[in-house]
Design a protein around this motif. Structure first.
Motif, PDB file in Angstrom:
ATOM      1  N   ARG A   1       0.835  -1.214   0.000  1.00  0.00           N
ATOM      2  CA  ARG A   1       0.000   0.000   0.000  1.00  0.00           C
ATOM      3  C   ARG A   1       0.867   1.260   0.000  1.00  0.00           C
TER       4      ARG A   1
ATOM      5  N   HIS B   1       0.854   4.154  -2.913  1.00  0.00           N
ATOM      6  CA  HIS B   1       0.603   5.553  -2.558  1.00  0.00           C
ATOM      7  C   HIS B   1       1.747   6.446  -3.024  1.00  0.00           C
TER       8      HIS B   1
ATOM      9  N   ASP C   1      -9.322   6.160  -4.449  1.00  0.00           N
ATOM     10  CA  ASP C   1     -10.330   5.085  -4.512  1.00  0.00           C
ATOM     11  C   ASP C   1     -11.669   5.671  -4.954  1.00  0.00           C
TER      12      ASP C   1
ATOM     13  N   LEU D   1      -5.850  -3.295  -4.054  1.00  0.00           N
ATOM     14  CA  LEU D   1      -5.789  -2.635  -2.759  1.00  0.00           C
ATOM     15  C   LEU D   1      -6.905  -1.644  -2.506  1.00  0.00           C
ATOM     16  N   THR D   2      -7.689  -1.307  -3.511  1.00  0.00           N
ATOM     17  CA  THR D   2      -8.783  -0.372  -3.280  1.00  0.00           C
ATOM     18  C   THR D   2      -9.853  -1.026  -2.439  1.00  0.00           C
ATOM     19  N   GLU D   3     -10.490  -0.249  -1.581  1.00  0.00           N
ATOM     20  CA  GLU D   3     -11.488  -0.790  -0.653  1.00  0.00           C
ATOM     21  C   GLU D   3     -12.669  -1.405  -1.386  1.00  0.00           C
TER      22      GLU D   3
ATOM     23  N   ARG E   1     -10.509  -6.221   1.184  1.00  0.00           N
ATOM     24  CA  ARG E   1      -9.160  -6.178   1.716  1.00  0.00           C
ATOM     25  C   ARG E   1      -8.294  -7.221   1.062  1.00  0.00           C
TER      26      ARG E   1
END
Length: 443
Positions: A342, A346, A355, A421-423, A427
């Motif tokens: 993550r 980022h 997201d 990794l996006t909500e 998860r």
């Protein structure tokens, strides 16, 4: 007066007497037991003592809890004098015993769980009785007699339940042991252990699968074993092999090993035939790379689990129905540490990693542009106008804060990780499949 251990108290206790009845104060004390909290302690004690490898098996833990709840309810009524032992009718403990037999758990594990479970119950009821006796200043002799009677009732109940459950387990285990497939499943469980030893010739003959061949493993998480077996002939034709090993994984999933024992083995064309056949079925399938020998059986199983975890992180709507280990080997490697993954996404994507729908569309366009090269080809594959592609790429560069040609490799890797990794996709570090098959926990 203090609560001693069960062994100490029962050393001189006569055989359980069905006619035992506690004095009123002791029966009232039994109602002070918090059975909900005791339920949790008994379940944890059983898991720790006998079923630690099954903590993540939802079906088993649910059955175990239901059995504990039913036993606590009946035992409470027996100790409180509201129900006679002969009136107790059991359901859930028998269901748990049948499941234990199906999971090929040894009867010693069942016996151990009953010992530690009822010991926890005895401690709770004896503590409440001791507290009430001290509070009411009950004479020592009467207190000891009440503790002795409560112990006799609990042991009588334990004997009543455990003997019937043991018989139920034995009958279920005998029936299952007669099944050839059940025995084969046990052999597969053995092969999947890290410390597995070579199978003797008799077991190899029963397995009827060439362990020294080259294997490709396929995990079908939503296809029950029965449905898979109905499709075996078509699967053999698609893969040009007759050797297939089928093993259930949980109540709804199946893992399949396919073998090619002779050269040229698993060529790319054969794997393509296999994945094409699976796509035609329209089902979820995770496919390993080819592996050789006995170790290859377990290596393939580990790989398809890794693939399934990536699929879960990707999300059902976004991931391909058929996903191979080679397709996501980079994601598997990088997702070994989700926190660092993550942080990397980022740092590389900045606002492009947001997201939301806009950022997601831009990332999709950038990734397609890297894959297809020209704006024209990218537009064709995304069913967009070429100008739309140009505009999206320009906007993506603005959000990124640098040209899309800079740190191209890092950008491509970050884009692949971002979709996991996006909500909205769930998860990435969550469970994707039932726990790995281990001895005594076949699913």
């Amino acid at each position: 007066m203090t609560s001693a251990s069960l062994d100490q108290v029962t050393a001189s206790t006569p055989p359980p007497d069905a006619g035992v009845r506690l004095p009123a104060w002791a029966r009232e004390a039994s109602d002070g037991v918090d059975t909900a909290a005791l339920e949790d302690r008994v379940v944890e004690a059983d898991l720790a003592a006998a079923f630690d490898t099954l903590r993540d098996n939802d079906e088993f833990v649910t059955r175990l809890r239901a059995s504990v709840v039913e036993n606590l309810r009946h035992l409470h009524q027996v100790i409180a004098g509201r129900t006679d032992l002969s009136e107790v009718t059991l359901v859930e403990p028998f269901a748990l015993a049948r499941l234990q037999a199906r999971l090929r758990l040894p009867q010693t594990a069942l016996q151990r769980s009953y010992r530690v479970g009822f010991l926890a119950m005895w401690h709770e009821w004896s503590d409440r009785l001791v507290e009430r006796a001290e509070c009411d200043d009950v004479p020592r002799t009467e207190s000891l007699e009440a503790l002795r009677g409560m112990t006799a009732l609990l042991l009588g109940y334990q004997h009543h339940v455990a003997s019937q459950v043991a018989d139920s387990f034995a009958r279920a285990d005998e029936l299952l042991s007669r099944s050839r497939e059940h025995v084969r499943n046990g052999l597969v469980q053995h092969l999947l252990r890290e410390d597995s030893t070579p199978l003797p010739p008799s077991d190899l003959a029963l397995l009827d699968y060439p362990l020294d061949a080259g294997h490709v493993t396929v995990l079908l998480p939503a296809m029950p074993e029965g449905a898979v077996r109905q499709s075996l002939n078509a699967l053999r034709e698609a893969c040009h092999t007759r050797d297939i090993l089928v093993h259930p994984v949980g109540p709804t999933g199946t893992v399949v090993w396919l073998a090619h024992a002779r050269p040229p083995g698993w060529r790319a064309a054969r794997i393509a035939d296999l994945t094409g056949y699976l796509r035609g079925l329209g089902i979820e399938a995770s496919v390993s790379e080819p592996h050789a020998g006995v170790r290859g059986v377990r290596a393939g199983w580990l790989q398809v689990q890794d693939v399934q975890r990536v699929r879960a992180a990707w999300g059902a709507a976004g991931s391909p129905r058929v996903l191979g280990h080679l397709d996501v080997s980079l994601e598997i490697l990088l997702m070994a540490d989700p926190v660092k993954a993550r942080a990397f996404v980022h740092a590389e994507l900045g606002q492009l990693g947001a997201d939301d729908d806009l950022a997601a569309r831009l990332r999709e366009t950038v990734e397609a542009s890297h894959r297809w090269g020209s704006h024209v080809t990218t537009a064709e594959h995304l069913h967009l106008h070429e100008h739309t592609v140009r505009n999206r790429l320009q906007k993506a560069a603005e959000l990124l804060g640098r040209p899309l040609t800079e740190r191209r490799t890092e950008l491509q890797v970050a884009l692949r990780l971002a979709r996991l990794l996006t909500e909205r996709n769930g998860r990435a570090d969550g469970p994707a499949v039932p726990p790995p098959v281990s001895p005594g926990a076949p699913g």
